[in-house]
Design a protein around this motif. Structure first.
Motif, PDB file in Angstrom:
ATOM      1  N   LEU A 102       0.850  -1.179   0.000  1.00  0.00           N
ATOM      2  CA  LEU A 102       0.000   0.000   0.000  1.00  0.00           C
ATOM      3  C   LEU A 102       0.888   1.231   0.000  1.00  0.00           C
ATOM      4  O   LEU A 102       1.943   1.246   0.632  1.00  0.00           O
ATOM      5  CB  LEU A 102      -0.916   0.010   1.224  1.00  0.00           C
ATOM      6  N   ALA A 103       0.452   2.258  -0.724  1.00  0.00           N
ATOM      7  CA  ALA A 103       1.189   3.513  -0.806  1.00  0.00           C
ATOM      8  C   ALA A 103       0.187   4.659  -0.826  1.00  0.00           C
ATOM      9  O   ALA A 103      -0.968   4.472  -1.210  1.00  0.00           O
ATOM     10  CB  ALA A 103       2.058   3.546  -2.060  1.00  0.00           C
ATOM     11  N   THR A 104       0.645   5.824  -0.436  1.00  0.00           N
ATOM     12  CA  THR A 104      -0.188   7.018  -0.501  1.00  0.00           C
ATOM     13  C   THR A 104       0.297   7.878  -1.653  1.00  0.00           C
ATOM     14  O   THR A 104       1.499   8.107  -1.795  1.00  0.00           O
ATOM     15  CB  THR A 104      -0.108   7.825   0.813  1.00  0.00           C
ATOM     16  N   ILE A 105      -0.643   8.316  -2.491  1.00  0.00           N
ATOM     17  CA  ILE A 105      -0.309   9.252  -3.562  1.00  0.00           C
ATOM     18  C   ILE A 105      -0.983  10.582  -3.251  1.00  0.00           C
ATOM     19  O   ILE A 105      -1.985  10.633  -2.542  1.00  0.00           O
ATOM     20  CB  ILE A 105      -0.700   8.732  -4.959  1.00  0.00           C
ATOM     21  N   TYR A 106      -0.419  11.656  -3.787  1.00  0.00           N
ATOM     22  CA  TYR A 106      -0.889  13.006  -3.487  1.00  0.00           C
ATOM     23  C   TYR A 106      -1.077  13.777  -4.789  1.00  0.00           C
ATOM     24  O   TYR A 106      -0.383  13.527  -5.779  1.00  0.00           O
ATOM     25  CB  TYR A 106       0.113  13.734  -2.597  1.00  0.00           C
ATOM     26  N   PRO A 107      -1.972  14.771  -4.773  1.00  0.00           N
ATOM     27  CA  PRO A 107      -2.202  15.539  -6.008  1.00  0.00           C
ATOM     28  C   PRO A 107      -1.054  16.487  -6.346  1.00  0.00           C
ATOM     29  O   PRO A 107      -0.821  16.780  -7.518  1.00  0.00           O
ATOM     30  CB  PRO A 107      -3.490  16.317  -5.716  1.00  0.00           C
ATOM     31  N   THR A 108      -0.322  16.965  -5.338  1.00  0.00           N
ATOM     32  CA  THR A 108       0.776  17.914  -5.579  1.00  0.00           C
ATOM     33  C   THR A 108       1.933  17.603  -4.635  1.00  0.00           C
ATOM     34  O   THR A 108       1.769  16.898  -3.639  1.00  0.00           O
ATOM     35  CB  THR A 108       0.333  19.373  -5.327  1.00  0.00           C
ATOM     36  N   TRP A 109       3.092  18.180  -4.954  1.00  0.00           N
ATOM     37  CA  TRP A 109       4.249  18.012  -4.069  1.00  0.00           C
ATOM     38  C   TRP A 109       4.008  18.669  -2.717  1.00  0.00           C
ATOM     39  O   TRP A 109       4.449  18.176  -1.686  1.00  0.00           O
ATOM     40  CB  TRP A 109       5.514  18.572  -4.722  1.00  0.00           C
ATOM     41  N   GLY A 118      -4.201  12.823   0.677  1.00  0.00           N
ATOM     42  CA  GLY A 118      -3.607  11.563   0.227  1.00  0.00           C
ATOM     43  C   GLY A 118      -4.663  10.550  -0.176  1.00  0.00           C
ATOM     44  O   GLY A 118      -5.787  10.550   0.327  1.00  0.00           O
ATOM     45  N   LEU A 119      -4.300   9.697  -1.092  1.00  0.00           N
ATOM     46  CA  LEU A 119      -5.167   8.625  -1.578  1.00  0.00           C
ATOM     47  C   LEU A 119      -4.361   7.327  -1.491  1.00  0.00           C
ATOM     48  O   LEU A 119      -3.247   7.252  -2.016  1.00  0.00           O
ATOM     49  CB  LEU A 119      -5.574   8.910  -3.026  1.00  0.00           C
ATOM     50  N   ILE A 120      -4.915   6.321  -0.816  1.00  0.00           N
ATOM     51  CA  ILE A 120      -4.217   5.042  -0.659  1.00  0.00           C
ATOM     52  C   ILE A 120      -4.455   4.181  -1.902  1.00  0.00           C
ATOM     53  O   ILE A 120      -5.593   4.031  -2.354  1.00  0.00           O
ATOM     54  CB  ILE A 120      -4.724   4.279   0.583  1.00  0.00           C
ATOM     55  N   VAL A 121      -3.383   3.638  -2.457  1.00  0.00           N
ATOM     56  CA  VAL A 121      -3.446   2.711  -3.585  1.00  0.00           C
ATOM     57  C   VAL A 121      -2.590   1.494  -3.252  1.00  0.00           C
ATOM     58  O   VAL A 121      -1.799   1.512  -2.312  1.00  0.00           O
ATOM     59  CB  VAL A 121      -2.951   3.361  -4.902  1.00  0.00           C
ATOM     60  N   ARG A 122      -2.746   0.477  -4.015  1.00  0.00           N
ATOM     61  CA  ARG A 122      -1.942  -0.741  -3.867  1.00  0.00           C
ATOM     62  C   ARG A 122      -1.066  -0.875  -5.098  1.00  0.00           C
ATOM     63  O   ARG A 122      -1.524  -0.669  -6.225  1.00  0.00           O
ATOM     64  CB  ARG A 122      -2.873  -1.944  -3.740  1.00  0.00           C
ATOM     65  N   VAL A 123       0.197  -1.200  -4.892  1.00  0.00           N
ATOM     66  CA  VAL A 123       1.160  -1.327  -5.978  1.00  0.00           C
ATOM     67  C   VAL A 123       1.617  -2.779  -6.051  1.00  0.00           C
ATOM     68  O   VAL A 123       1.960  -3.389  -5.042  1.00  0.00           O
ATOM     69  CB  VAL A 123       2.368  -0.389  -5.761  1.00  0.00           C
TER      70      VAL A 123
END
Length: 179
Positions: A102-109, A118-123
């Motif tokens: 699981l990782a968190t992605i963000y719209p901006t730096w 943050g949005l949790i996704v799975r890689v």
């Protein structure tokens, strides 16, 4: 005047992008957009995603990866499995039993620095061990909104992706309903 391999050339062959949404089982094209090849197909992703019914699984190529697309699918109760480019950096939040994480992605730096929105996704990272297959020995990565490794194993999602969406380019594939 058109551009070929980065150079301006005379010619009557304009380049276009065709981006489509198709159904996995029948390969029926549900929606398609055709546009001049001046910019990326990414801008058309939102329009295609609005055509996907809730509780569906969408398989897409790496050109569609982005925070806004993933957020839109989450808001529409649609799940995604899609390729992601090597240069995308993920910070591991938690490693799951099947080797995915699981990782968190963000719209901006700045959101990343502040850890907001943050949005949790799975890689899922994998390699092909078949020397006759293109991409043998190279790392491949998928990102998904299906976060539960017990319900949807990494192997199941990789097989689903490479047998369905992996055959098409610049498209989104609407797969079976997700429970």
């Amino acid at each position: 005047m058109t551009r070929r391999y980065g150079e301006a050339v005379d010619g009557g062959y304009p380049q276009i992008h065709v981006v489509f949404l198709s159904e996995t089982g029948t390969h029926l094209i549900v929606e398609a957009f055709v546009k001049r090849a001046k910019k990326s197909e990414f801008s058309l992703a939102g329009s295609l995603l609005r055509k996907v019914p809730p509780c569906s699984l969408v398989l897409w190529d790496r050109g569609f990866y982005g925070y806004s697309s993933l957020l839109q699918t989450q808001r529409r109760n649609v799940h995604v499995v899609g390729r992601v480019a090597d240069q995308v950096v993920f910070e591991v939040v938690r490693t799951l039993g099947d080797g995915s994480f699981l990782a968190t992605i963000y719209p901006t730096w700045s959101d990343r620095r502040r850890q907001t929105h943050g949005l949790i996704v799975r890689v899922i990272e994998y390699t092909f061990d078949d020397p006759n297959r293109p991409g043998h020995g190279q790392r491949h990565r998928l990102v998904t909104t299906l976060l539960d490794a017990n319900t949807h194993s990494a192997t199941e999602l990789v097989v689903c992706f490479i047998t369905s969406a992996g055959k098409s380019k610049s498209g989104m594939t609407n797969s079976r309903p997700i429970n």
